[in-house]
Write a protein that holds these residues in place. Structure first.
Motif, mmCIF file in Angstrom:
data_model
loop_
_atom_site.group_PDB
_atom_site.id
_atom_site.type_symbol
_atom_site.label_atom_id
_atom_site.label_comp_id
_atom_site.label_asym_id
_atom_site.label_seq_id
_atom_site.Cartn_x
_atom_site.Cartn_y
_atom_site.Cartn_z
ATOM 1 N N ARG A 50 3.136 -3.817 -3.674
ATOM 2 C CA ARG A 50 3.927 -3.170 -4.634
ATOM 3 C C ARG A 50 3.922 -2.107 -6.011
ATOM 4 N NH1 ARG A 50 8.722 -6.161 -4.371
ATOM 5 N NH2 ARG A 50 8.593 -7.549 -2.120
ATOM 6 N N ASN A 53 4.321 1.677 -3.828
ATOM 7 C CA ASN A 53 5.260 2.810 -3.908
ATOM 8 C C ASN A 53 6.404 2.327 -5.295
ATOM 9 O OD1 ASN A 53 6.275 -0.179 -3.344
ATOM 10 N ND2 ASN A 53 7.749 0.416 -1.553
ATOM 11 N N MET A 55 7.300 -0.139 -6.856
ATOM 12 C CA MET A 55 8.154 -1.470 -6.398
ATOM 13 C C MET A 55 8.738 -2.400 -8.015
ATOM 14 S SD MET A 55 11.179 -1.426 -4.074
ATOM 15 C CE MET A 55 10.855 -1.325 -2.846
ATOM 16 N N ARG A 86 9.636 7.065 -3.274
ATOM 17 C CA ARG A 86 9.185 6.376 -1.785
ATOM 18 C C ARG A 86 10.001 6.601 -0.496
ATOM 19 N NH1 ARG A 86 12.444 2.609 -6.058
ATOM 20 N NH2 ARG A 86 10.976 1.908 -7.534
ATOM 21 N N ILE A 89 6.802 7.122 1.367
ATOM 22 C CA ILE A 89 5.572 5.231 1.350
ATOM 23 C C ILE A 89 6.727 4.435 2.173
ATOM 24 C CG2 ILE A 89 4.640 3.624 -0.212
ATOM 25 C CD1 ILE A 89 3.844 5.821 -1.445
ATOM 26 N N MET A 91 8.126 0.796 4.050
ATOM 27 C CA MET A 91 8.291 -0.678 3.359
ATOM 28 C C MET A 91 8.703 -1.318 4.668
ATOM 29 S SD MET A 91 7.188 -2.394 -0.518
ATOM 30 C CE MET A 91 6.103 -3.638 0.029
#
Lengths: 253, 291
Positions: A50, A53, A55, A86, A89, A91
């Protein structure tokens, strides 16, 4: 490990308040390779994922030190737009998390928020993504039904399609099969094998066999430290460290 | 040994039965209360209700005629209160739940909201009189009453909206942000639609509660008697709860108008239940569409 480097992690430290979750991790990820992050629960592998990206930015008391270079540029540099980052990338999460919208709208979502309005572009991209995620045949006749009605395995492939629609360069997968049955798991694994032709894939998994099956590179985490990393074949047959061997063979963790 | 086990078993089962029956009774009392209230209103008021009652203004010192101005007045006040309180309440809740980072300011704001919910309705009435009617020179009017009712309903709307927002799984937010959506896009396109049924339910329940209040509107919006219907938001109106209060306490023919009082109460109850019903139907539709 001949492919060019996509992400370079240098001396990454991560803190939840006072607690240091990652200790000085350094690791490279290469284009068109699948890297597996393994280790016991709480070892920091998801936290590591995490960071890639950003997060973890959502956690108010967290703090990051070190560098993560994506194509040579530091993603934690103040000039970086995290929203743009993001969208490069993708997820996929542990539990399938389709939005309570139709199947079509789920996949179209990333396109719409990124400003694509042209209907035919959206329709094409949705179809391509669903085909790429190997779920098109199962959903093509029910595109405008709610995604919540799909099975768990279908939902997860839909979530993969949703991530792919934005055309990311990297795909992060956080235990993507942990909520799925073996057949759905097999489908996702085959999919990962197909997808690595176009993406850099990083997958967190608790399942040793899965790491061995799908990945080219394996990194073993323990207590926030990156213990050993190398080609998956080597890690699973001739690990350098006793700790790695003990974990892989199931002696602890 | 086995005998003592089975006697223990019996005692445990008995205790469980007693406890559950007490709970069952408690739940029954709730349903019964509503039933009794509606029963009495219907029994005493249904004779008053006819076409004239619903479509004409009161006549002969409010001893005859209908209650149309009151129905219209209460509807105007309720809709006005929704229009004022919903945007502010929902926006506040979004800020508190989605944007604000916890800190002293947020604690103070939340404390304020919670205390606002505990302020007696008559205090809101006086506040509305002082601020909206007098200071802002709105006069006794729909807008002053709607603002007062809106202020009173705000904490309810904020509370239920926050609850609805908290019920949206964080995985939705993460999925959206992970796709390159901004925080606002995430809120607008994913969080709010998912929370909408809960937000609407809370709002309507809050407003239907406010619709029946007398104290906040008696100084700010409602008048004893006006035969005409309002044409602007600065007009004063009659309102159902205030009309009941007036007939039952201040009229010249209190006993003779009993059936009108119950009839008005019955209309008020059905108006409120109707609003709740709309909210429930709308909510279940939204939920179905999402599944």
């Amino acid at each position: 490990m001949d492919n060019p480097v996509k992400i370079e992690v240098k001396n990454l430290n991560f803190y939840y308040g006072e607690f240091q979750a990652l200790h000085d991790n350094s690791l490279d990820f290469h284009i068109n390779e699948v890297s597996a992050l393994i280790g016991p629960s709480g070892c920091g592998k998801s936290t590591f994922l995490r960071c890639l990206n950003r997060m973890n930015d959502l956690i108010p008391i967290s703090r990051v030190e070190g560098n993560i270079l994506l194509d040579g540029l530091d993603i934690y540099d103040p000039s970086v737009d995290v929203v743009m980052l993001r969208s490069r990338i993708g997820m996929v999460f542990q539990k399938p998390n389709p939005f309570p919208k139709t199947i079509f709208e789920n996949v179209a979502y990333g396109l719409r928020v990124n400003g694509i309005k042209d209907k035919s572009i959206i329709e094409n991209r949705v179809e391509e993504s669903l085909k790429l995620a190997a779920i098109w045949d199962e959903v093509k006749d029910r595109m405008h039904e709610s995604a919540i009605g799909l099975s768990g395995g279908q939902q997860q492939r839909l979530c993969i399609a949703r991530a792919l629609a934005v055309e990311p360069e990297i795909l992060l997968m956080d235990e993507p099969c942990s909520a799925l049955d073996p057949i759905a798991t097999q489908k996702i694994e085959e999919l990962i094998y197909q997808l690595k032709k176009s993406f850099t894939i990083i997958i967190v998994t608790h399942n040793m066999q899965q790491a061995a099956r799908v990945s080219d590179i394996t990194a073993f985490f323990y207590m926030g430290e990156l213990i050993e990393t190398g080609e998956t074949n080597t890690i699973f047959t001739r690990p350098k460290l006793k700790q790695t061997e003990d974990y892989i063979t199931g002696r602890f963790g | 040994m086995s005998e003592s086990v089975s006697s223990l078993q019996r005692r445990r089962n008995l205790l469980q039965k007693i406890v559950f029956n007490i709970f069952r009774l408690a739940a029954l009392i709730n349903g019964l209360a509503l039933f009794i209230i509606v029963y009495f209103m219907v029994a005493k008021g249904w004779k008053a209700i006819n076409w004239t009652f619903l479509t004409q203004p009161p006549v002969d010192s409010m001893t005859k005629g209908g209650i149309l101005p009151c129905i219209v007045g209460t509807l105007c006040l309720s809709i006005g209160a929704i229009l004022i309180a919903m945007p502010i309440g929902v926006a506040s809740a979004i800020y508190l739940n989605e944007y604000a980072r916890p800190g002293r300011l947020i604690r103070v704001i939340k404390l304020g909201i919670n205390n606002l919910a505990g302020v007696p309705s008559i205090v809101f009435g006086l506040f509305g009189l002082a601020v909206f009617v007098v200071w802002l020179k709105m006069g006794v009017s729909i807008i002053a009453g709607a603002l007062t009712l809106g202020a009173m309903t705000l904490p309810v709307i904020i509370g239920s909206t926050e609850e609805a927002l908290r019920a949206v799984p964080d995985t939705y937010r993460e999925a959206s942000l992970g796709l390159g959506a901004t925080k606002w896009q995430t809120i607008y396109r994913v969080v709010l639609p998912t929370a909408l049924p809960g937000i609407l339910t809370g709002t309507i329940l809050g407003i239907s509660r406010a619709a029946g209040e007398t104290a906040p509107i008696m100084f700010t919006a409602a008048v004893f008697f006006t035969p005409s219907l309002p044409v602007s938001i600065f007009d004063e109106v009659m309102a159902l709860p205030y009309h009941i209060y007036v007939l039952a306490t201040a009229g010249t023919e209190i006993e003779a108008t009993r059936h009108l009082q119950y009839g008005t109460a019955l209309v008020l109850i059905f108006l409120v239940l109707g609003m709740n019903l709309i909210a429930i139907i709308y909510r279940s539709r939204l939920r179905k569409r999402m599944q």
